[in-house]
Scaffold this active site. Structure first.
Site, PDB file in Angstrom:
ATOM      1  N   THR A 148     -10.473  -9.824  -8.217  1.00  0.00           N
ATOM      2  CA  THR A 148     -10.785  -9.229  -6.814  1.00  0.00           C
ATOM      3  C   THR A 148     -12.491  -8.814  -7.233  1.00  0.00           C
ATOM      4  O   THR A 148     -13.394  -9.340  -6.422  1.00  0.00           O
ATOM      5  CB  THR A 148     -10.127  -8.285  -6.059  1.00  0.00           C
ATOM      6  OG1 THR A 148      -8.581  -8.599  -6.106  1.00  0.00           O
ATOM      7  CG2 THR A 148     -10.647  -7.954  -4.782  1.00  0.00           C
ATOM      8  N   LYS A 206       1.703  -7.560   4.919  1.00  0.00           N
ATOM      9  CA  LYS A 206       1.163  -6.303   4.373  1.00  0.00           C
ATOM     10  C   LYS A 206       2.498  -5.436   4.356  1.00  0.00           C
ATOM     11  O   LYS A 206       3.000  -5.482   5.320  1.00  0.00           O
ATOM     12  CB  LYS A 206       0.163  -5.555   4.927  1.00  0.00           C
ATOM     13  CG  LYS A 206      -0.957  -4.848   3.947  1.00  0.00           C
ATOM     14  CD  LYS A 206      -1.692  -5.698   3.172  1.00  0.00           C
ATOM     15  CE  LYS A 206      -2.527  -4.886   2.288  1.00  0.00           C
ATOM     16  NZ  LYS A 206      -3.842  -5.623   1.737  1.00  0.00           N
ATOM     17  N   ASP A 219      -1.728  -3.334  -4.194  1.00  0.00           N
ATOM     18  CA  ASP A 219      -2.569  -2.851  -3.480  1.00  0.00           C
ATOM     19  C   ASP A 219      -2.865  -1.409  -3.489  1.00  0.00           C
ATOM     20  O   ASP A 219      -2.567  -1.051  -4.598  1.00  0.00           O
ATOM     21  CB  ASP A 219      -2.045  -3.097  -1.921  1.00  0.00           C
ATOM     22  CG  ASP A 219      -3.493  -3.011  -0.842  1.00  0.00           C
ATOM     23  OD1 ASP A 219      -4.184  -4.154  -0.697  1.00  0.00           O
ATOM     24  OD2 ASP A 219      -3.580  -1.941  -0.193  1.00  0.00           O
ATOM     25  N   ASN A 257     -10.815  -3.284   2.020  1.00  0.00           N
ATOM     26  CA  ASN A 257     -10.002  -4.171   3.170  1.00  0.00           C
ATOM     27  C   ASN A 257     -10.474  -3.341   4.488  1.00  0.00           C
ATOM     28  O   ASN A 257     -10.575  -2.042   4.394  1.00  0.00           O
ATOM     29  CB  ASN A 257      -8.908  -4.264   3.074  1.00  0.00           C
ATOM     30  CG  ASN A 257      -8.202  -5.492   1.948  1.00  0.00           C
ATOM     31  OD1 ASN A 257      -8.712  -6.306   2.155  1.00  0.00           O
ATOM     32  ND2 ASN A 257      -7.426  -5.124   1.235  1.00  0.00           N
ATOM     33  N   ARG A 286       0.705  -1.199  -0.026  1.00  0.00           N
ATOM     34  CA  ARG A 286      -0.117   0.026   0.060  1.00  0.00           C
ATOM     35  C   ARG A 286       0.988   1.415   0.119  1.00  0.00           C
ATOM     36  O   ARG A 286       1.615   1.519   0.985  1.00  0.00           O
ATOM     37  CB  ARG A 286      -0.932   0.047   1.172  1.00  0.00           C
ATOM     38  CG  ARG A 286      -2.105   1.114   1.159  1.00  0.00           C
ATOM     39  CD  ARG A 286      -3.159   0.742   2.209  1.00  0.00           C
ATOM     40  NE  ARG A 286      -4.066  -0.195   1.715  1.00  0.00           N
ATOM     41  CZ  ARG A 286      -5.294  -0.361   2.042  1.00  0.00           C
ATOM     42  NH1 ARG A 286      -5.748   0.457   2.899  1.00  0.00           N
ATOM     43  NH2 ARG A 286      -6.046  -1.491   1.575  1.00  0.00           N
TER      44      ARG A 286
HETATM   45  N1  PHE Z   1      -4.333  -6.299  -2.515  1.00  0.00           N
HETATM   46  C1  PHE Z   1      -4.217  -7.720  -2.408  1.00  0.00           C
HETATM   47  C2  PHE Z   1      -5.514  -8.017  -1.189  1.00  0.00           C
HETATM   48  O1  PHE Z   1      -5.782  -7.274  -0.199  1.00  0.00           O
HETATM   49  C3  PHE Z   1      -2.988  -8.084  -2.143  1.00  0.00           C
HETATM   50  C4  PHE Z   1      -2.484  -9.100  -2.762  1.00  0.00           C
HETATM   51  C5  PHE Z   1      -3.023  -9.253  -4.365  1.00  0.00           C
HETATM   52  C6  PHE Z   1      -1.541  -9.734  -2.602  1.00  0.00           C
HETATM   53  C7  PHE Z   1      -2.564 -10.409  -4.959  1.00  0.00           C
HETATM   54  C8  PHE Z   1      -0.918 -10.722  -3.142  1.00  0.00           C
HETATM   55  C9  PHE Z   1      -1.512 -11.067  -4.446  1.00  0.00           C
HETATM   56  O2  PHE Z   1      -5.956  -9.080  -0.958  1.00  0.00           O
END
Ligand code: PHE
Length: 361
Positions: free
Chosen positions: A146, A72, A111, A256, A36
């Site tokens: 996602t 993270k 992220d 998140n 991030r």
């Molecule tokens: N931003 C993604 C999440 O919160 C993080 C991520 C994506 C990590 C792909 C590794 C691979 O889930």
């Protein structure tokens, strides 16, 4: 009490910016979680964010049935600082150096504020990185996956509320039209949902218009009268105060850390609003990245796993009703069981879990 296995805080050698890597747990496997790159009033706010976000990643992987731990990374930019390309490279190299020093305990990914091209830069100094561009052998941008996974979660919720997974004709309020929220809004529009949308960037209005959505100011979106509210931007949107003003039947989205604290899940429940924990609904990105890059699955098989989030949410909501718990508690218990299954109390992990997604209890 520190709940994390390790937390690295460095002043970047090149950028002089605070680089924070939080490894919450490697009980299920080496930790992963996105990088991030965001503004914070104080670097300690970035640290607090990294601690919370990495703990949520542990739950995310556990509930998704993946043999990966939670971590993270946060680079805390001072308010108002814009990174020019040269400085951005410095930041990414600083992050890569910290990751390399962790010897595989943590792998990063995209992220808020980062994407595949940034992952390519990090990959120049360490192999512990997901989601490099596909032309460089990575699984590419995680945001479409996602978004797709969140759609799967939304279908499960629609089935619970209306007896059919179809979102056609349902009203959804999407808060945030960034890389994930924008994609998700497109998917929802294609399903025939009626959208109300917002973003802190007024430039996203054009997307809203393209999708035939009603535009609202960011501060109005939470109180919009809709079937389902979809938080798709930064966390912390659900507080005692905002929950009191909600006018929806469910809250399900990819952002998140949506709650300001765990007690807010109970407030949602008391108001009769169905909340699917963010770490369950937002797992599509990591499910795809890990399926392709760790398990060597093809795009089609990975997609099947992302779509399986619908079944995960179905089962979770069933369990919650059966045991008379909030979905939040049911998810916590599932995560705890899976973590306990590979880490008997008081014993250090000796190996990693298998890749087999575990059956729900
Ligand atoms: N931003 C993604 C999440 O919160 C993080 C991520 C994506 C990590 C792909 C590794 C691979 O889930």
């Amino acid at each position: 009490m520190l709940d994390h296995e390790r937390v690295a805080v460095h002043t970047g050698r090149r950028s002089r910016l605070p680089v924070i890597v939080a490894v919450h747990s490697t009980a299920l496997g080496p930790a992963a979680g996105g990088l991030r790159l965001w503004h914070y009033p104080d670097w300690r706010d970035g640290l607090a964010d990294a601690l919370r976000l990495s703990a949520a990643m542990t739950s995310k992987f556990a509930v998704a049935g993946l043999p990966i731990g939670g971590g993270k990374a946060v680079v805390a930019l001072p308010e108002g600082e814009r990174l020019d390309p040269g400085r951005r490279l410095d930041v990414l190299r600083d992050v890569a150096e910290v990751i390399a020093s962790l010897d595989g305990a943590y792998a990063t990914g995209p992220d808020v504020g980062t994407g595949p091209d940034d992952m390519a830069v990090i990959a120049e100094s360490t192999p512990h990185v997901f989601c490099r561009p596909e032309r460089l052998g990575g699984s590419g941008d995680s945001s479409p996956h996602t978004a797709r996974g969140t759609l799967a979660a939304l279908r499960a919720v629609a089935r619970r509320l209306y007896g059919t997974p179809s979102l056609a004709g349902r009203t959804l309020a999407v808060a945030g039209l960034g890389r994930v929220g924008g994609r998700l809004a497109r998917l929802l529009a294609a399903e025939g949902a009626e959208l109300t949308v917002t973003d802190i960037d007024a430039g996203k209005r054009a997307l809203g218009e393209e999708l035939g959505a009603v535009w609202r100011a960011p501060e109005e979106i939470l109180a919009v009268d809709a079937d389902i509210l979809v938080p798709a931007a930064l966390g912390g949107v659900l507080s005692a105060r905002s929950v009191a003003g909600l006018r929806c039947r469910a809250v399900v989205g990819p952002a998140n850390n949506q709650l300001t604290g765990p007690e807010v899940a109970d407030l949602l429940h008391e108001r009769g609003i169905l909340w699917v924990p963010d770490y369950v609904a937002s797992a599509g990105g990591v499910v795809n990245a890990v399926s392709v890059e760790v398990h060597g699955l093809g795009a089609e098989q990975a997609r099947v796993r992302v779509d399986a989030i619908e079944g995960t949410v179905d089962a979770l909501l069933d369990t919650a009703v059966r045991l008379d718990r909030t979905p939040a508690r049911a998810a916590e218990e599932l995560a705890r069981l899976r973590l306990a299954a590979v880490r008997p109390v008081g014993v250090r992990p000796t190996g990693h879990a298998t890749a087999e997604p575990l059956a729900l209890p």
